[in-house]
Design a protein around this motif. Sequence first.
Motif, PDB file in Angstrom:
ATOM      1  N   PRO A   1       0.796  -1.235   0.000  1.00 47.87           N
ATOM      2  CA  PRO A   1       0.000   0.000   0.000  1.00 47.87           C
ATOM      3  C   PRO A   1       0.822   1.276   0.000  1.00 47.87           C
ATOM      4  O   PRO A   1       0.396   2.294  -0.576  1.00 47.87           O
ATOM      5  CB  PRO A   1      -0.831  -0.132   1.281  1.00 47.87           C
ATOM      6  CG  PRO A   1      -0.968  -1.605   1.483  1.00 47.87           C
ATOM      7  CD  PRO A   1       0.350  -2.185   1.033  1.00 47.87           C
ATOM      8  N   LYS A   2       2.005   1.249   0.614  1.00 48.39           N
ATOM      9  CA  LYS A   2       2.807   2.477   0.663  1.00 48.39           C
ATOM     10  C   LYS A   2       3.334   2.884  -0.708  1.00 48.39           C
ATOM     11  O   LYS A   2       3.843   4.000  -0.879  1.00 48.39           O
ATOM     12  CB  LYS A   2       3.957   2.315   1.659  1.00 48.39           C
ATOM     13  CG  LYS A   2       3.505   2.364   3.101  1.00 48.39           C
ATOM     14  CD  LYS A   2       4.643   2.695   4.051  1.00 48.39           C
ATOM     15  CE  LYS A   2       5.662   1.595   4.144  1.00 48.39           C
ATOM     16  NZ  LYS A   2       6.718   1.897   5.118  1.00 48.39           N
TER      17      LYS A   2
ATOM     18  N   ILE B   1      13.066  -0.438   0.565  1.00 54.32           N
ATOM     19  CA  ILE B   1      13.643  -1.734   0.208  1.00 54.32           C
ATOM     20  C   ILE B   1      13.978  -2.521   1.471  1.00 54.32           C
ATOM     21  O   ILE B   1      13.681  -3.723   1.582  1.00 54.32           O
ATOM     22  CB  ILE B   1      14.896  -1.550  -0.667  1.00 54.32           C
ATOM     23  CG1 ILE B   1      14.523  -0.962  -2.027  1.00 54.32           C
ATOM     24  CG2 ILE B   1      15.622  -2.880  -0.854  1.00 54.32           C
ATOM     25  CD1 ILE B   1      15.708  -0.566  -2.878  1.00 54.32           C
ATOM     26  N   CYS B   2      14.588  -1.836   2.440  1.00 53.66           N
ATOM     27  CA  CYS B   2      14.994  -2.511   3.676  1.00 53.66           C
ATOM     28  C   CYS B   2      13.784  -2.929   4.514  1.00 53.66           C
ATOM     29  O   CYS B   2      13.761  -4.029   5.080  1.00 53.66           O
ATOM     30  CB  CYS B   2      15.915  -1.608   4.490  1.00 53.66           C
ATOM     31  SG  CYS B   2      17.542  -1.357   3.729  1.00 53.66           S
ATOM     32  N   ILE B   3      12.778  -2.062   4.609  1.00 49.39           N
ATOM     33  CA  ILE B   3      11.579  -2.399   5.382  1.00 49.39           C
ATOM     34  C   ILE B   3      10.865  -3.589   4.762  1.00 49.39           C
ATOM     35  O   ILE B   3      10.463  -4.523   5.452  1.00 49.39           O
ATOM     36  CB  ILE B   3      10.640  -1.181   5.461  1.00 49.39           C
ATOM     37  CG1 ILE B   3      11.262  -0.083   6.336  1.00 49.39           C
ATOM     38  CG2 ILE B   3       9.279  -1.584   6.014  1.00 49.39           C
ATOM     39  CD1 ILE B   3      10.523   1.239   6.258  1.00 49.39           C
TER      40      ILE B   3
ATOM     41  N   GLU C   1      21.268  -8.556   9.092  1.00 49.81           N
ATOM     42  CA  GLU C   1      22.389  -7.617   9.137  1.00 49.81           C
ATOM     43  C   GLU C   1      23.420  -7.888   8.043  1.00 49.81           C
ATOM     44  O   GLU C   1      24.329  -7.085   7.842  1.00 49.81           O
ATOM     45  CB  GLU C   1      23.075  -7.679  10.498  1.00 49.81           C
ATOM     46  CG  GLU C   1      22.228  -7.189  11.649  1.00 49.81           C
ATOM     47  CD  GLU C   1      21.168  -8.194  12.096  1.00 49.81           C
ATOM     48  OE1 GLU C   1      21.244  -9.365  11.651  1.00 49.81           O
ATOM     49  OE2 GLU C   1      20.272  -7.808  12.865  1.00 49.81           O
ATOM     50  N   GLU C   2      23.277  -8.996   7.322  1.00 50.44           N
ATOM     51  CA  GLU C   2      24.270  -9.367   6.318  1.00 50.44           C
ATOM     52  C   GLU C   2      23.929  -8.852   4.923  1.00 50.44           C
ATOM     53  O   GLU C   2      24.708  -9.037   3.991  1.00 50.44           O
ATOM     54  CB  GLU C   2      24.416 -10.893   6.270  1.00 50.44           C
ATOM     55  CG  GLU C   2      25.016 -11.491   7.534  1.00 50.44           C
ATOM     56  CD  GLU C   2      25.111 -12.993   7.485  1.00 50.44           C
ATOM     57  OE1 GLU C   2      26.014 -13.547   8.146  1.00 50.44           O
ATOM     58  OE2 GLU C   2      24.287 -13.629   6.769  1.00 50.44           O
ATOM     59  N   VAL C   3      22.774  -8.198   4.773  1.00 50.72           N
ATOM     60  CA  VAL C   3      22.349  -7.709   3.465  1.00 50.72           C
ATOM     61  C   VAL C   3      22.204  -6.191   3.511  1.00 50.72           C
ATOM     62  O   VAL C   3      21.552  -5.648   4.410  1.00 50.72           O
ATOM     63  CB  VAL C   3      21.011  -8.337   3.042  1.00 50.72           C
ATOM     64  CG1 VAL C   3      20.659  -7.905   1.616  1.00 50.72           C
ATOM     65  CG2 VAL C   3      21.063  -9.856   3.137  1.00 50.72           C
ATOM     66  N   GLY C   4      22.812  -5.504   2.552  1.00 58.64           N
ATOM     67  CA  GLY C   4      22.763  -4.044   2.534  1.00 58.64           C
ATOM     68  C   GLY C   4      22.435  -3.498   1.164  1.00 58.64           C
ATOM     69  O   GLY C   4      22.210  -4.239   0.204  1.00 58.64           O
TER      70      GLY C   4
END
Length: 224
Positions: free
Chosen positions: A68-69, A144-146, A100-103
Amino acid sequence: MLKNLLFNTKARLTINNNTLLAEKHITASCTINNNTVSKDGITLFVSKGADLPTFLLSVYQHFQLNYPKFYKMDNLSKLGWLASEILLKDSFEKNNYQSEEVGVVLANANSSLDNDLKYFNTIKEIPSPSVFVYTLPNIIIGEICIRNNFKGEHAFFIQENFDADFIEKQVSYLLDHDILQACICGWVDVLEQDYKAVLFLVEKRKNKNPVLFSAENMNNIYRK
């Protein structure tokens, strides 16, 4: 235009020549440009004749996404978010990594200029300071992170043009030093009807069609 302006990072992205280099591969790539969506060099969707907002909505609907966002985002954020969704779909095994291993490491030239121009057009007669909600390039990384629960190092750089050498050095530092085990990187830029997103998924593993992570290979994909 400021070059290499760092918006948000938790790591000092420098190169240590004494570091043992890890083997790294581009395990997926996604390009959105000229009303066309491609993944790993294969065209997945085309919608000719549409303006940018209409095209982005058609991509969202074609791939049957549900977030939705999306409707709150500006064009820059929509473009980057859509590219990340297509990049990761059927290509990325999240369960192989800790959050924590993906950025994410991204760059562009115009930052929020596209929104700034629209905003100034709206206030010529009546001031409206809250017309646009998502106006910063950081929002792309944030969404993307959320969406994927990524909690690793992240950065957004402002550059005059796509600089594969620069991005390769930043991402290689993070992976070679075991700060990250996987990284989404690339270019997301919008200015009115001129737009382009090229994202790469970089991992320390090979897939069925391994592509070595290098500036040359990123440039080859970007230019197609």
